[in-house]
Design a protein around this motif. Structure first.
Motif, PDB file in Angstrom:
ATOM      1  N   GLN A  89       0.889  -1.275  -0.009  1.00 11.01           N
ATOM      2  CA  GLN A  89      -0.156   0.075   0.075  1.00 11.01           C
ATOM      3  C   GLN A  89       0.779   1.232   0.148  1.00 11.01           C
ATOM      4  O   GLN A  89       0.229   2.428  -0.540  1.00 11.01           O
ATOM      5  CB  GLN A  89      -1.029   0.131   0.974  1.00 11.01           C
ATOM      6  CG  GLN A  89      -2.127  -0.889   1.154  1.00 11.01           C
ATOM      7  CD  GLN A  89      -2.995  -0.808   2.096  1.00 11.01           C
ATOM      8  OE1 GLN A  89      -3.195   0.270   2.723  1.00 11.01           O
ATOM      9  NE2 GLN A  89      -3.993  -1.955   2.281  1.00 11.01           N
TER      10      GLN A  89
ATOM     11  N   THR B 175      -3.387  10.832   1.239  1.00  7.62           N
ATOM     12  CA  THR B 175      -4.819  10.929   1.622  1.00  7.62           C
ATOM     13  C   THR B 175      -5.066  12.261   2.205  1.00  7.62           C
ATOM     14  O   THR B 175      -3.888  13.052   2.445  1.00  7.62           O
ATOM     15  CB  THR B 175      -5.154  10.041   2.770  1.00  7.62           C
ATOM     16  OG1 THR B 175      -4.112  10.108   3.829  1.00  7.62           O
ATOM     17  CG2 THR B 175      -4.972   8.591   2.407  1.00  7.62           C
TER      18      THR B 175
ATOM     19  N   ARG C  51     -14.993   2.935   8.594  1.00  2.63           N
ATOM     20  CA  ARG C  51     -15.277   4.231   7.715  1.00  2.63           C
ATOM     21  C   ARG C  51     -16.768   4.406   7.960  1.00  2.63           C
ATOM     22  O   ARG C  51     -17.553   3.760   8.722  1.00  2.63           O
ATOM     23  CB  ARG C  51     -15.124   3.403   6.373  1.00  2.63           C
ATOM     24  CG  ARG C  51     -13.812   3.594   5.621  1.00  2.63           C
ATOM     25  CD  ARG C  51     -12.641   3.097   6.444  1.00  2.63           C
ATOM     26  NE  ARG C  51     -11.286   3.461   5.779  1.00  2.63           N
ATOM     27  CZ  ARG C  51     -10.418   2.910   6.179  1.00  2.63           C
ATOM     28  NH1 ARG C  51     -10.005   2.338   7.150  1.00  2.63           N
ATOM     29  NH2 ARG C  51      -9.254   3.116   5.359  1.00  2.63           N
TER      30      ARG C  51
ATOM     31  N   GLN D  68     -19.999  -3.470   4.962  1.00  4.07           N
ATOM     32  CA  GLN D  68     -18.671  -3.045   5.097  1.00  4.07           C
ATOM     33  C   GLN D  68     -18.099  -4.306   6.387  1.00  4.07           C
ATOM     34  O   GLN D  68     -18.562  -4.427   6.969  1.00  4.07           O
ATOM     35  CB  GLN D  68     -18.508  -1.954   6.003  1.00  4.07           C
ATOM     36  CG  GLN D  68     -18.695  -0.653   5.094  1.00  4.07           C
ATOM     37  CD  GLN D  68     -18.259   0.870   5.751  1.00  4.07           C
ATOM     38  OE1 GLN D  68     -18.230   0.731   6.996  1.00  4.07           O
ATOM     39  NE2 GLN D  68     -18.252   1.990   4.992  1.00  4.07           N
TER      40      GLN D  68
ATOM     41  N   LYS E 276     -18.023  -5.611  -2.123  1.00  2.00           N
ATOM     42  CA  LYS E 276     -17.018  -4.911  -2.696  1.00  2.00           C
ATOM     43  C   LYS E 276     -15.725  -4.888  -2.234  1.00  2.00           C
ATOM     44  O   LYS E 276     -15.565  -4.930  -1.027  1.00  2.00           O
ATOM     45  CB  LYS E 276     -17.615  -3.455  -2.971  1.00  2.00           C
ATOM     46  CG  LYS E 276     -18.940  -3.363  -3.829  1.00  2.00           C
ATOM     47  CD  LYS E 276     -19.400  -1.830  -3.703  1.00  2.00           C
ATOM     48  CE  LYS E 276     -20.715  -1.825  -4.300  1.00  2.00           C
ATOM     49  NZ  LYS E 276     -21.112  -0.348  -3.861  1.00  2.00           N
TER      50      LYS E 276
ATOM     51  N   GLU F 282     -13.393  -2.834  -1.983  1.00  2.00           N
ATOM     52  CA  GLU F 282     -12.883  -1.450  -1.442  1.00  2.00           C
ATOM     53  C   GLU F 282     -13.597  -1.320  -0.198  1.00  2.00           C
ATOM     54  O   GLU F 282     -13.309  -0.706   0.857  1.00  2.00           O
ATOM     55  CB  GLU F 282     -13.267  -0.440  -2.242  1.00  2.00           C
ATOM     56  CG  GLU F 282     -14.774  -0.009  -2.616  1.00  2.00           C
ATOM     57  CD  GLU F 282     -15.306  -0.883  -4.013  1.00  2.00           C
ATOM     58  OE1 GLU F 282     -16.154  -0.220  -4.421  1.00  2.00           O
ATOM     59  OE2 GLU F 282     -14.483  -1.647  -4.180  1.00  2.00           O
ATOM     60  N   ASN F 283     -14.539  -2.462   0.399  1.00  2.00           N
ATOM     61  CA  ASN F 283     -15.523  -2.475   1.587  1.00  2.00           C
ATOM     62  C   ASN F 283     -14.986  -3.452   2.491  1.00  2.00           C
ATOM     63  O   ASN F 283     -15.450  -3.665   3.459  1.00  2.00           O
ATOM     64  CB  ASN F 283     -16.869  -2.666   1.319  1.00  2.00           C
ATOM     65  CG  ASN F 283     -17.684  -1.531   0.727  1.00  2.00           C
ATOM     66  OD1 ASN F 283     -17.158  -0.208   0.928  1.00  2.00           O
ATOM     67  ND2 ASN F 283     -18.831  -1.749   0.151  1.00  2.00           N
TER      68      ASN F 283
ATOM     69  N   ARG G 273     -11.925  -4.302   4.768  1.00  2.00           N
ATOM     70  CA  ARG G 273     -10.817  -3.702   5.506  1.00  2.00           C
ATOM     71  C   ARG G 273     -10.232  -4.940   6.373  1.00  2.00           C
ATOM     72  O   ARG G 273     -10.862  -5.503   7.128  1.00  2.00           O
ATOM     73  CB  ARG G 273     -11.181  -2.644   6.353  1.00  2.00           C
ATOM     74  CG  ARG G 273     -11.594  -1.314   5.451  1.00  2.00           C
ATOM     75  CD  ARG G 273     -10.586  -0.782   4.676  1.00  2.00           C
ATOM     76  NE  ARG G 273     -11.229   0.193   3.818  1.00  2.00           N
ATOM     77  CZ  ARG G 273     -10.549   1.040   3.010  1.00  2.00           C
ATOM     78  NH1 ARG G 273      -9.282   1.221   3.166  1.00  2.00           N
ATOM     79  NH2 ARG G 273     -11.197   1.988   2.083  1.00  2.00           N
TER      80      ARG G 273
END
Length: 363
Positions: free
Chosen positions: A71, A119, A226, A330, A353, A355-356, A358
């Motif tokens: 990352q 970010t 998030r 999430q 998804k 991106e959801n 973590r």
């Protein structure tokens, strides 16, 4: 190629552009980010690019800090770095062709110019020292350690810190088991699992370590809750195993404090009943949760003739019983690598998804 130029390429150095081999010695190197939009200094020969960027308050993407998650990869536009590990094992051929490096594994040897998508707000890295003020057993192989810091630390629930024991020349990363609740903390709580044969945990478990001094750096990682999406957000689904309970407690306690209203499902996996802990803490969180919160403990190796009446098998098997709007869920995962990999695959099959999802993989 001239001899001096050839020598400049040895020792694991990666370069872009040109630099003089007779560069005058200096105390720091300057790192320019995104064509000069940001910049920071790196102490010569001491810090990797990532830690220096975080110390300067930049929102530099990162997670594992050991060169595996990628990352923190960024493009080296000019300058030269010394790599602590061979990035070719984790970066693609295309990444290497573009001149990408891993910021967590790169020590500058010249001034640098890099490109990286920052970010909006970075976590200020604190490097301080702390003293063990409390130590207690949570299970047969997990201990709770409370460390009083010399300087307070800003952090997000779910992140982690690096503890360094100078006398053993060892450093290890451990997640916070306490929610900051909008404050900088001067006392950190960690849940540390004994690793058979591990030098650090063998030393920790052999006797009380009250008053022991550690060097402490943090916060690190992007494992934190998030904000919900949409007018009717889907539930939060948490999966943890072993000492992965620690960051999950922190994350969920912070969510209660922040007034979270989404429904939540928390699946916790362990081998046997002697590996279970945290029930009372989760019970208190359930009582304060504004939506509904379901907590399920799952045992994978509990003897068939025991008094256990709860769920058995792998913790990821329990996801099938949840009837949810999976694409908008999430998911938060923390624990051992095999469990995390299985959970990621399962959530993907259910339609969550990428991106959801973590996770904090306890490498």
């Amino acid at each position: 190629m001239k001899l001096l130029e050839w020598l400049g390429l040895q020792g694991g150095a990666v370069g872009a552009g040109s630099s003089s081999p007779k560069r005058k010695a200096r105390e720091t190197f300057k790192v320019s980010v995104n064509a000069g939009e940001q910049s920071f200094e790196v102490e010569k020969g001491r810090k990797v690019v990532l830690n220096a960027a975080l110390s300067a308050g930049l929102g530099f993407p990162h997670n594992c800090r050991v060169g595996s998650c990628t990352q923190c990869k960024c493009t080296l536009k000019s300058g030269k770095v010394r790599e602590l590990t061979d990035s070719s094992y984790v970066l693609s051929a295309e990444d290497l062709k573009k001149g990408m490096i891993l910021a967590c594994q790169s020590i500058p040897e010249t001034d640098l110019e890099i490109e990286v998508p920052l970010t909006s707000g970075g976590d200020r890295l604190v490097e301080t020292r702390g003293t063990v003020v409390s130590q207690k057993n949570l299970t047969h192989d997990i201990v709770e350690l409370r460390v009083k810091l010399d300087d307070p630390m800003p952090l997000k629930a779910g992140q982690y810190a690096e503890l360094r024991l100078e006398e053993l020349s060892l450093s290890r990363n451990y997640s916070f088991a306490v929610a900051p609740k909008g404050q900088e903390l001067d006392e950190l709580v960690f849940h540390i699992r004994k690793v058979p044969g591990g030098r650090f945990t063998e030393w920790l478990f052999e006797s009380s370590k009250l008053d022991t001094r550690f060097s402490v750096s943090g916060p690190f990682g992007d494992f934190y809750l998030r904000a919900p999406e949409g007018e009717k957000p889907a539930p939060i689904v948490c999966v943890a195993g072993g000492s992965g309970m620690a960051p999950m407690l922190s994350l969920l306690e912070q969510a209660v404090w922040a007034g979270e209203t989404r429904d939540a499902h928390y699946l916790f996996g362990a081998r046997t009943q002697q590996d279970l802990y945290g029930e009372k803490d989760i019970g208190r969180i359930q009582q304060s949760w504004r939506g509904s919160m379901n907590f399920v403990q799952v045992l994978s190796e509990e003897p068939a003739d025991s008094n256990w009446t709860g769920a058995r098998g792998y913790v990821t098997d329990q996801l099938d019983a949840l009837k949810l709007d999976w694409p908008n869920v999430q998911a938060y995962l923390c624990g051992p690598p095999a469990m995390i990999d299985a959970a990621i695959a399962k959530f993907g099959a259910l339609g969550v998804k990428p991106e959801n999802i973590r996770f904090d993989k306890f490498e």
